[in-house]
Design an enzyme around this catalytic site. Structure first.
Site, PDB file in Angstrom:
ATOM      1  N   ASP A 182     -85.257 -12.896  11.910  1.00 14.76           N
ATOM      2  CA  ASP A 182     -85.929 -12.209  13.022  1.00 14.76           C
ATOM      3  C   ASP A 182     -87.005 -11.244  12.543  1.00 14.76           C
ATOM      4  O   ASP A 182     -87.330 -10.271  13.223  1.00 14.76           O
ATOM      5  CB  ASP A 182     -84.910 -11.444  13.886  1.00 14.76           C
ATOM      6  CG  ASP A 182     -83.751 -12.313  14.336  1.00 14.76           C
ATOM      7  OD1 ASP A 182     -84.016 -13.390  14.871  1.00 14.76           O
ATOM      8  OD2 ASP A 182     -82.586 -11.910  14.139  1.00 14.76           O
TER       9      ASP A 182
ATOM     10  N   LYS B 186     -91.646 -14.083  11.319  1.00 12.47           N
ATOM     11  CA  LYS B 186     -92.325 -15.108  10.522  1.00 12.47           C
ATOM     12  C   LYS B 186     -93.267 -15.960  11.359  1.00 12.47           C
ATOM     13  O   LYS B 186     -94.348 -16.332  10.917  1.00 12.47           O
ATOM     14  CB  LYS B 186     -91.266 -15.989   9.837  1.00 12.47           C
ATOM     15  CG  LYS B 186     -90.402 -15.247   8.828  1.00 12.47           C
ATOM     16  CD  LYS B 186     -89.345 -16.145   8.216  1.00 12.47           C
ATOM     17  CE  LYS B 186     -88.244 -16.515   9.183  1.00 12.47           C
ATOM     18  NZ  LYS B 186     -87.435 -15.353   9.633  1.00 12.47           N
TER      19      LYS B 186
ATOM     20  N   GLY C 273     -85.487 -19.115  15.794  1.00 15.83           N
ATOM     21  CA  GLY C 273     -86.424 -18.966  16.893  1.00 15.83           C
ATOM     22  C   GLY C 273     -87.653 -18.216  16.431  1.00 15.83           C
ATOM     23  O   GLY C 273     -87.565 -17.045  16.079  1.00 15.83           O
ATOM     24  N   HIS C 274     -88.786 -18.880  16.366  1.00 16.80           N
ATOM     25  CA  HIS C 274     -90.027 -18.239  15.945  1.00 16.80           C
ATOM     26  C   HIS C 274     -90.874 -17.938  17.180  1.00 16.80           C
ATOM     27  O   HIS C 274     -91.278 -18.852  17.900  1.00 16.80           O
ATOM     28  CB  HIS C 274     -90.789 -19.140  14.966  1.00 16.80           C
ATOM     29  CG  HIS C 274     -90.111 -19.240  13.640  1.00 16.80           C
ATOM     30  ND1 HIS C 274     -90.599 -20.017  12.611  1.00 16.80           N
ATOM     31  CD2 HIS C 274     -88.993 -18.669  13.159  1.00 16.80           C
ATOM     32  CE1 HIS C 274     -89.802 -19.905  11.551  1.00 16.80           C
ATOM     33  NE2 HIS C 274     -88.820 -19.103  11.879  1.00 16.80           N
TER      34      HIS C 274
ATOM     35  N   GLN D   7     -84.718 -18.272   9.401  1.00 13.69           N
ATOM     36  CA  GLN D   7     -83.725 -17.238   9.120  1.00 13.69           C
ATOM     37  C   GLN D   7     -84.264 -16.241   8.083  1.00 13.69           C
ATOM     38  O   GLN D   7     -85.455 -15.989   8.033  1.00 13.69           O
ATOM     39  CB  GLN D   7     -82.382 -17.853   8.695  1.00 13.69           C
ATOM     40  CG  GLN D   7     -81.635 -18.559   9.822  1.00 13.69           C
ATOM     41  CD  GLN D   7     -81.956 -20.033   9.936  1.00 13.69           C
ATOM     42  OE1 GLN D   7     -82.245 -20.712   8.969  1.00 13.69           O
ATOM     43  NE2 GLN D   7     -81.934 -20.545  11.143  1.00 13.69           N
TER      44      GLN D   7
END
Length: 423
Positions: A13, A16, A40-41, A224
């Protein structure tokens, strides 16, 4: 031509997706090398918020080719939904989104196994996202898994049926109450497989190595964070893949001597989702403020993130195991308004002060030792150059650089791609 890596240095988180989006204009190819849709990006630009789970974060740049590498595990159902969410942008998925034949597939029963395993642990659960990631990697290392390339074979449904039958027996073994309708799940899965098969499958290691020979620029995108690495993270509260730099080599088929710069991303403070040790976690008003101002909720799960001060011991560890050459600090704007900031610079580990990350950082073994900094009041979100940043923030950044011995090259002052200061 070298492959540059972009990695998270904390428990994920870190932001990225935004940085990949910012940097994509400098690269021909963006390649995702590990993880699954538990990642989740989040990308924000032109007034829109986009959350990607499997598709690389360069997809919105028309010139960039996006590769899903062999180290990734793909849930066709989630992948199909991602494609549907992006349909309005008229993106060329056939030529700009390429899938490795060696990437493994997440089956419906992998998700069920994940839920059964986590339920059986009771209070000892590890905080799985229940996306089937762990069971899929277990099948991969157990040499039972299904891969994308299997979908090109005539007997792929036979392989699917055999693996599903094995999974059902394993679910029964856990002896927990898991409600599911396999027929419905399989119908949804097969529909998603039909969509996946419309994309272009490649032998990604051959594709990427030819690209290197032809002087194409490549950015490898991790998911991650380093402290969730299966080997070097806070085991067992980790993900099931290698999130560190070494994972890029095995997750793409690129040799170590082809790796160039390693960009390490970290927040100006620390967050963590789910279970596991977190030495600098805050349970007071400061932690609540970080959570509220930083909108700290998981992009994939929506779970609230635990918040705490920056842990420089853990950050230096992540810099070391990844060989980081440049740092990028995210969410500096969230710390505006604090009278005093703290950063952990060593631990009291079982009565002895240590400056490295020990084997076990559970709270009964570790107490953080802090260095304090004067805070700043200025709103950073509209600042566009380093010269305008408050003196206190510059001093905070300088301390971080000296501690981990790597320069901070980017400071993010907001979620939009425009709110990015180059140093």
């Amino acid at each position: 031509m070298a492959v540059n890596l972009l990695l998270g240095l904390q428990w994920g988180d870190e932001g990225k997706g935004k940085i990949v989006d910012v940097l994509t204009k400098n690269y021909d190819i963006i390649a995702r090398f590990q993880g699954g849709p538990n990642a989740g990006h989040t990308l924000i630009f032109d007034g829109h918020k986009h959350v990607l789970h499997t598709i690389p974060s360069g997809i919105f740049h028309k010139e960039a080719v996006n590769v899903v590498g062999n180290g990734v595990v793909i849930d066709p159902v989630i992948f199909k939904k991602e494609l549907e969410n992006l349909a309005q942008f008229n993106l060329d998925f056939k030529t700009k989104l390429l899938i490795s034949r060696k990437a493994h597939l997440i089956l419906p029963t992998h998700r069920l196994l994940d839920a059964a395993s986590e339920t059986s642990k009771g209070k000892a659960k590890i905080g799985s996202t229940l996306k089937g990631i762990g069971p899929t990697y277990m099948d991969k290392t157990g040499r039972n898994g299904m891969r994308v390339g299997d979908l090109e074979l005539d007997d792929w449904k036979d392989k699917y049926a055999a693996l599903t039958e094995k999974h059902i027996k394993m679910i029964d073994f856990f002896n927990v109450d898991i409600q599911y309708n396999l027929e419905e799940l399989e119908a949804e899965f097969c529909e998603a497989i039909d969509v996946l098969k419309q994309l272009t499958f490649i032998d990604s290691e051959e594709y990427l190595n030819n690209a290197i020979k032809n002087n194409k620029t490549i950015l490898a995108e991790g998911a991650q964070g380093s402290l969730l690495d299966i080997d070097f993270g806070t085991y067992p509260y980790v993900t099931s893949s290698n999130t560190t730099a070494a994972g890029a080599c095995t997750g793409l088929g690129v040799a170590p001597n082809k790796i160039g710069d390693v960009f390490g991303i970290f927040k100006a403070y620390t967050t963590r989702v789910g279970s596991g040790p977190f030495p600098t976690e805050l349970f007071d008003e400061d932690g609540a403020t970080m959570s509220k101002v930083g909108m700290e909720f998981g992009a994939t799960t929506g779970r609230p993130r635990r918040c705490g001060w920056l842990d420089l011991v853990a950050l230096k560890y992540a810099v070391q195991v990844n060989g980081v050459t440049q740092l990028m600090m995210m969410k500096g704007d969230v710390l505006s308004g604090f009278d005093t900031l703290k950063a952990c610079t060593s631990y009291n580990y079982k009565g002895t002060e240590v400056s490295h990350l020990p084997y076990n950082i559970e709270e009964h073994n570790v107490t953080p030792i802090y260095t304090e900094f004067k805070g700043w009041k200025e709103d950073l979100t509209s600042m566009t150059s380093e010269a305008t940043l408050p003196k206190e923030l510059k001093e905070y950044i300088k301390f971080i650089e000296d501690f981990v011995e790597v320069p901070v090259k980017i400071v993010s002052v907001g979620p939009d791609r425009k709110q990015t200061i180059m140093r």
